[in-house]
Design an enzyme around this catalytic site. Structure first.
Site, PDB file in Angstrom:
ATOM      1  N   HIS A  90       0.791  -1.233   0.000  1.00  0.00           N
ATOM      2  CA  HIS A  90       0.000   0.000   0.000  1.00  0.00           C
ATOM      3  C   HIS A  90       0.823   1.282   0.000  1.00  0.00           C
ATOM      4  O   HIS A  90       0.266   2.365  -0.217  1.00  0.00           O
ATOM      5  CB  HIS A  90      -1.028  -0.012   1.144  1.00  0.00           C
ATOM      6  N   HIS A  91       2.134   1.222   0.233  1.00  0.00           N
ATOM      7  CA  HIS A  91       2.961   2.428   0.131  1.00  0.00           C
ATOM      8  C   HIS A  91       3.486   2.666  -1.284  1.00  0.00           C
ATOM      9  O   HIS A  91       3.972   3.772  -1.581  1.00  0.00           O
ATOM     10  CB  HIS A  91       4.156   2.346   1.086  1.00  0.00           C
ATOM     11  N   ALA A  92       3.413   1.662  -2.145  1.00  0.00           N
ATOM     12  CA  ALA A  92       3.971   1.797  -3.495  1.00  0.00           C
ATOM     13  C   ALA A  92       3.110   2.758  -4.321  1.00  0.00           C
ATOM     14  O   ALA A  92       1.930   2.507  -4.558  1.00  0.00           O
ATOM     15  CB  ALA A  92       4.054   0.431  -4.167  1.00  0.00           C
TER      16      ALA A  92
END
Length: 660
Positions: free
Chosen positions: A156-158
């Site tokens: 989810h940080h990409a």
């Protein structure tokens, strides 16, 4: 040298569930995703054991026999490019061809992105993303009702243009786009309960009204990873997607079940039902769980189960759970098991009475004010914190505090201790009391706690009318205070349950920082200035955390004068001092801890050395923390007496007290 990465087989076009044929739930898992691992001798939080432990637990509970196994396959380039740039795809593909020297030379570059790489990173990242795609397609195509993708690395940080924060491809974002491309489903809800804001997921859909992104995360004024204002409550999307990003940013650590459930009831579920999604995907990071040192929050497996249960009622029951973060192996495993029990058709267990914290109530209210601009179902008035009515009424906690102050004054001749500074005075005045002989006695008990319990009987359970004549305050410290006075000790009593604040939110300091400040202030300005040569520290419930903070902050003076540290912890997480070896050794010799028999510390997995570091442990057959101290009192008295007199009280002697 690294071994050569395996070659990639041709990807499957769609999910092909295996056994059993009548199951409606599916799992995605593959050991090949464990090949991505750090070569650092210190290891890394995002380690292969994260998914190994979860999968082994699912197998041990026979949950895998009740569900279909969905084959794993790597994400295809054309799928990844639905979210990510071709440049990012090429950079991730290139990792598999790096030599050991290349990886060593690029270590600082990847550390700046909070990443590590190995020749197997590319393969694992593609499998992780492909696994979530297959989990979503199986549900979107009607093959299964619910799926759980036990995958890593997380996603989810990409962001569309960058990999970061342990993440390479944004698994749920890519999966959502593939579902929209290959199936009739268009409206997708992504609920992200990972303790970190999913900046990459929000960025992917920030201008898209077909994907509703809701995130509950620790924010800390934008200072908690991934940092910056993008995860703030004012960050609501842009253009046609304005209002379709909903951030619930917790202002501090320590957020618990009551806080998350409150946010679900007031914000998440009303907006989700108004949006009416056709598919729900949970970005299921378990780093807000009790025991996770990175998140430092207190969500229990039961809390995750209840949130899953509520989300499972949306979208006709079409639900996908995709693993994100979570770095304590016990916490992530227990939380994943609780979620699995729900998607397999179970119901969440009954939860105890809960009240959201002040910080959570204010955050939810502010989010409601912001989101009410976009969603008719959100009512700021229904979310107003209690202090909104402060000018018209006295709160029940304030009345009870005044009663306790009067009781300590009239029964034990105790007096109020003044505090310095407007914020401490406003939040804790009349909550710090001491005996008049505090500067004369040789032995001082410094007791830190929160409030007692209010036992209420209802005349009507429908409208919650209180039957006042049968309602009463349970003050757990009553017997303890009487004993301290009978022994001729002086007493400094601190109630850390704060008054509501009239300051604007967010505030310069969180409530836990203020609690730490008031305990440290009292140590420096009262305990250290009195004539007592023997100090007894007593903590109850949440107050224990701030005693341990004091021990860490004032290690030298504490070791010099404190003869006993008594903690009645309840079900909270227990921790030893953080500082040097000599402090930890001192703590082991002088610590007494009373715990319920069901406390997680007594689980079969706990190692003996982890038990020893807490000193004398007293296991008590009592679940309610308000009664725990009453049943522990005989052992507390004996331990304190032994420490004051210098005699040795063995663990066996305490165990023979039969505190059940």
């Amino acid at each position: 040298m690294y071994p050569k990465p395996p070659s990639s087989p041709a990807p499957r076009a769609s999910s092909v569930p295996l056994h059993p044929p009548d199951a409606t739930v599916g799992f995605v898992y593959g050991t090949e995703m464990t090949t991505h691992c750090s070569i650092s001798p210190d290891g890394h939080p995002e380690a292969p054991d994260r998914i190994i432990r979860i999968w082994n637990a699912l197998v041990a509970r026979h949950y895998t026999l009740k569900a279909k196994r969905i084959p794993l396959r790597p994400v295809m380039k054309q799928e990844a490019l639905l979210v990510h740039s071709e440049d990012l795809w090429d950079r991730i593909e290139a990792i598999q061809h790096m030599s050991a020297q290349d990886i060593t030379d690029s270590e600082k570059y990847y550390e700046q992105l909070s990443l590590y790489v190995s020749p197997f990173t590319t393969r694992s990242a593609r499998l992780s993303c492909g696994g979530v795609i297959e989990a979503c397609l199986a549900v979107a195509k009607g093959e299964l009702k619910k799926t759980f993708a036990v995958v890593r690395p997380p996603g989810h940080h990409a962001e569309p243009e960058e990999h970061m924060g342990f993440c390479f491809f944004n698994n749920v974002a890519v999966a959502a786009r593939v579902v929209q491309q290959l199936t009739p489903l268009r409206k997708i809800l992504i609920l992200d309960w990972d303790v970190h804001h999913g900046n990459g997921t929000q960025r992917a859909f920030n201008d898209d009204p077909t994907v509703l992104y809701i995130s509950l995360h620790r924010y800390d004024k934008g200072e908690f990873y991934p940092c910056g204002p993008f995860g703030s409550l004012q960050s609501c999307g842009e253009g046609p997607g304005l209002g379709y990003s909903v951030n619930i940013p917790w202002p501090e650590k320590g957020m618990a079940d009551a806080d998350y459930i409150h946010a679900f009831q007031k914000i998440v579920m009303p907006i989700a039902m108004e949006f009416a999604p056709e598919l729900v995907i949970i970005s299921a990071g378990f780093d807000a769980a009790v025991g996770d040192d990175l998140g430092e929050c207190l969500v229990t497996p039961a809390g995750y189960a209840h949130m899953t249960y509520m989300l499972g009622g949306l979208a006709g029951g079409r639900l996908v759970v995709a693993l994100e973060g979570g770095y304590n192996l016990d916490s992530i495993t227990n939380s994943a098991l609780a979620v699995t029990e729900i998607i397999l058709g179970g119901a969440p267990g009954e939860m105890k009475s809960m009240v959201a914290s002040e910080a959570a109530a204010e955050t939810v209210w502010l989010v409601a004010r912001e989101q009410s601009k976009y969603w008719r179902s959100v009512s700021p008035k229904a979310c107003e914190p209690q202090e909104e009515a402060a000018s018209l009424a006295f709160s029940v906690p304030e009345i009870l505090k005044l009663h306790r102050q009067y009781y300590l004054y009239s029964k034990h001749d105790m007096m109020q201790v003044p505090l310095v500074g407007p914020e401490l005075e406003q939040r804790f005045s009349a909550q710090v009391m001491c005996t008049p002989d505090i500067f004369q006695k040789d032995t001082l008990v410094f007791m830190v706690h929160e409030f007692g319990n209010l036992r209420v009987e209802l005349a009507s359970s429908i409208n919650c009318d209180v039957q006042l004549e049968r309602s009463y305050l349970i003050d757990f410290s009553k017997d303890l205070v009487a004993w301290v006075n009978a022994e001729g000790f002086s007493l400094l009593d601190v109630n850390l349950f704060p008054r509501p604040s009239d300051q604007p939110f967010p505030r310069p300091k969180g409530i836990n920082e203020l609690r730490k400040d008031v305990v440290t202030y009292l140590w420096d300005n009262y305990v250290q200035l009195c004539n007592a040569t023997t100090i007894i520290l007593v903590g109850h419930g949440p107050g224990c955390q701030f005693l341990m903070d004091l021990i860490d902050l004032r290690a030298t003076s504490v070791m010099k004068s404190v003869k006993a540290v008594v903690q009645v912890v309840g079900h909270s997480t227990l921790r030893p001092p953080k500082n040097a070896d000599d402090l930890r050794e001192w703590y082991r010799e002088n610590s007494f801890v009373a715990l319920p028999a069901s406390h997680q510390l007594f689980s079969p997995d706990t190692r003996a050395k982890d038990l020893k570091k807490h000193g004398s442990l007293q296991k008590i057959d009592e679940e309610q923390s308000v009664k725990l101290i009453i049943k522990a009192l005989p052992a507390i008295k004996a331990f304190v007496k032994s420490r004051v007199s210098g005699t040795d009280l063995t663990q066996n002697a305490m165990s023979n007290m039969h505190l059940t």
